[in-house]
Scaffold this motif. Structure first.
Motif, short mmCIF file in Angstrom:
data_model
loop_
_atom_site.label_atom_id
_atom_site.label_comp_id
_atom_site.label_asym_id
_atom_site.label_seq_id
_atom_site.Cartn_x
_atom_site.Cartn_y
_atom_site.Cartn_z
N ARG A 169 48.06 34.51 42.94
CA ARG A 169 47.81 33.52 41.89
C ARG A 169 46.87 32.41 42.31
NH1 ARG A 169 50.54 28.67 40.37
NH2 ARG A 169 50.09 28.13 38.18
N GLY A 178 48.43 27.52 47.97
CA GLY A 178 49.72 27.15 47.41
C GLY A 178 50.74 26.55 48.35
N GLN A 186 49.50 23.36 39.48
CA GLN A 186 50.95 23.54 39.50
C GLN A 186 51.36 24.86 40.17
OE1 GLN A 186 53.05 24.57 35.74
NE2 GLN A 186 53.95 22.53 35.89
N PRO A 187 52.35 24.88 41.09
CA PRO A 187 53.11 23.70 41.51
C PRO A 187 52.46 22.90 42.64
CG PRO A 187 54.08 25.66 42.44
CD PRO A 187 52.96 26.13 41.57
N SER A 242 60.04 29.90 49.83
CA SER A 242 59.83 29.58 48.42
C SER A 242 59.25 30.78 47.67
CB SER A 242 58.87 28.39 48.28
OG SER A 242 58.35 28.30 46.98
N GLU A 243 59.89 31.14 46.57
CA GLU A 243 59.39 32.23 45.74
C GLU A 243 58.04 31.86 45.13
OE1 GLU A 243 59.25 35.96 43.90
OE2 GLU A 243 60.57 35.20 45.50
N ASP A 244 57.88 30.62 44.73
CA ASP A 244 56.60 30.17 44.17
C ASP A 244 55.49 30.28 45.20
OD1 ASP A 244 57.67 29.60 41.70
OD2 ASP A 244 57.86 27.45 42.05
N ARG A 276 54.47 33.88 45.67
CA ARG A 276 53.68 34.33 44.52
C ARG A 276 52.25 33.82 44.60
NH1 ARG A 276 54.97 30.85 39.58
NH2 ARG A 276 53.83 29.47 40.99
N ASP A 277 52.09 32.53 44.90
CA ASP A 277 50.76 31.94 44.92
C ASP A 277 49.92 32.47 46.07
OD1 ASP A 277 51.52 30.58 42.68
OD2 ASP A 277 51.81 28.65 43.68
#
Length: 544
Positions: free
Chosen positions: A163, A139, A88-89, A153-155, A158-159
């Motif tokens: 992450r 990611g 995820q995600p 995308s913020e996600d 981050r990834d």
């Protein structure tokens, strides 16, 4: 054993899958055991059944397995279960697990550039030695050198930052444990460029993930994408983004550098042992009339070379990055990625929010915009602005780290890595103590991760394994250079910094046995004072 009909085979797989899913948390005793090593361990689950496992509640890394298929042994690679899924995600990963010959170890490979793809093929040499191997796309989906549109995308930011590597390790090792009924005895990571950055990120922020890490030419995506890549593109590309210097002109400059500095180490072999000893004056290759010539550089080309050798600075003369291009790297300055790495990072990764669509890397202001990209450095780099590396937890748990860097790296200044290493050992007990768990190998003549007219291929996996599993610290590894046909041209040992290879004066200069370990008469302080560097704990005497 009687072969099951397709219908009964599917029923059997379903039964096994159901058992595997319900037993995920019920056989803790078995899962708590570490695997034995080099024992040809066999799978405890049917490969195809893995797709039914429910990992959606995996702590910190909710995971879905989307495919699993059995691949027959071929060409030196054992039979393995090829597993695909995502954390995820959208951190896509691929895991290959030997079904009959697992050696009890886990291996994860790093990515390159902006990543965006699962480069499981870079695990082939290790899979052939019966490791469980894994890779992920950090990611997002995209080309590893072109525009990183996913940066909206913020996600995804981050990834890509820290992450993805960590949670891929969590998910992959959980699957390994269930598949074999035992945890990996040892876990290893290897990567170069972005992969090198991943390795250092893991050592500092997730020190429990890997027992041994090999990190090459680490590309700190924050300080590179926001500062160094943009600086080099500004001076090595014309306003229309064509190269300032042609291949022929770069060779004129490169050969002049080699002629001036090749023999400093006592051997004229086309390799500069340590570019810091080279005192070449670029102005000596300027054409007398200031225009470009067949054997000299124009005034503008000389000015560009001086800028990239020196490295990024603001209008006050303050260093914005630990170092610039090194002497000997000129042959690779005309990279196709000069534009895409700089422009892509500035448009999609460094600013929050992203700048207008008309913005290009040439709009970046090395004065006004520097404070605006501190968040990018914090997000993407192992070391946040104004802080020093902290590997105390990795050292305390017994981790072993091998770091290497090409002295002629045209993409990431090796001075950045020397600064990193010095920042670690000056804070963690000194160089001698640090060498007990962390060693640096500098590779003369090697471009970014590979290439260059020098021995530039080597394998640190046996060395890091011996260090982790037997306590045998790596004293050296042999690097090889081959010609276009694959024949060996020359070999040379690489020794742990600050040692270097010195010719014995009588043997075959192309044979590794003719080179011995030597230590500089005077050790230098390799720390560099730059705008986002750590607050010094001792006087800094490194290059300014």
């Amino acid at each position: 054993m009687t072969r099951l009909a397709p219908r009964w085979r599917q029923l059997w797989i379903g039964i096994v899958a159901c058992y595997a899913a319900t037993a995920w948390g019920s056989d803790a005793a078995a899962q708590g055991n570490k695997a034995s090593t080099d024992a040809n361990l066999t799978a405890k689950a049917v490969c195809e059944s893995v797709v039914a496992w429910d990992l959606s509640r995996l702590d910190g890394a909710p995971t879905s397995i989307t495919a699993a298929k059995l691949v027959a042994a071929a060409n030196g690679t054992p039979e393995y279960c090829d597993i695909s899924g995502y954390v995820q995600p959208q951190i896509q990963f691929q895991l290959r697990l030997p079904t009959k010959t697992w050696n009890g170890r886990y291996f994860q490979v790093g990515c390159g550039g902006f990543c965006g793809g699962v480069n499981i093929q870079n695990c082939g040499d290790v899979l052939a030695k019966d490791f469980a191997v894994s890779a992920n796309n950090m990611g997002h989906v995209g080309h590893f050198l072109r525009d990183p549109l996913w940066g909206e995308s913020e996600d995804a930011r981050r990834d890509y930052g820290r992450r993805a590597t960590h949670v891929s390790a969590i998910a992959s090792k959980a699957i390994v444990e269930k598949f074999y009924g035992a945890k990996p005895a040892f876990s290893y990571f290897r990567g170069c460029s972005t992969g090198g950055r991943e390795g250092l990120m893991e050592a500092q922020h997730y020190p429990g993930d890997f027992d041994g890490i090999i990190a090459g030419d680490p590309a700190f995506a924050g300080r590179l994408g926001a500062i160094a890549n943009t600086w080099d593109a500004k001076y090595l590309l014309k306003p229309d983004n064509t190269p300032v210097m042609s291949d022929a002109t770069l060779q004129v400059l490169h050969q002049a550098v080699i002629a001036a500095c090749d023999g400093i180490d006592g051997v004229k072999d086309g390799i500069i042992m340590d570019p810091r000893a080279c005192k070449f004056d670029v102005k000596t290759v300027r054409c007398k009339d200031g225009n470009e010539g067949a054997t000299c550089l124009s005034e503008a080309q000389v000015a560009a070379a001086l800028k990239v050798y020196d490295g990024p600075r603001n209008s006050r003369g303050e260093r914005l990055f630990p170092g610039g291009e090194t002497f000997g790297s000129e042959g690779a300055w005309k990279g196709d990625d000069r534009l895409t790495l700089a422009d892509g990072a500035q448009r999609f990764l460094n600013f929050t929010p992203n700048p207008p669509t008309s913005f290009t890397y040439r709009d970046f202001d090395f004065d006004a915009d520097i404070p605006k990209i501190k968040d990018a450095l914090t997000r993407y780099d192992p070391v946040a602005p104004d802080t020093a590396p902290d590997l105390t937890a990795f050292e305390a748990r017994g981790g072993k780290l091998i770091l290497y860097h090409g002295w002629a790296d045209q993409g990431v200044s090796p001075l950045n890595t020397l600064d990193y290493y010095a920042q670690v050992h000056t804070r963690q007990g000194g160089l001698d103590k640090t060498r007990n768990w962390f060693r640096l190998f500098m590779v003369p003549g090697m471009f970014h991760c590979r290439g260059g007219n020098a021995p530039n291929t080597f394998d640190f996996m046996p060395a890091v394994m011996a260090w982790v599993e037997k306590g045998e610290a790596p004293n050296g590894v042999v690097a090889t250079q081959k010609d276009a046909s694959g024949a060996v041209m020359r070999q040379r040992p690489l020794f742990a910094y600050p040692q270097f290879a010195a010719y014995d004066g009588k043997g075959d200069v192309n044979a590794a046995a003719s080179w011995k370990a030597a230590t500089p008469k005077k050790l230098t302080d390799d720390r560099i004072d730059w705008i986002f560097g750590p607050k010094a704990t001792a006087p800094q005497t490194g290059e300014q």
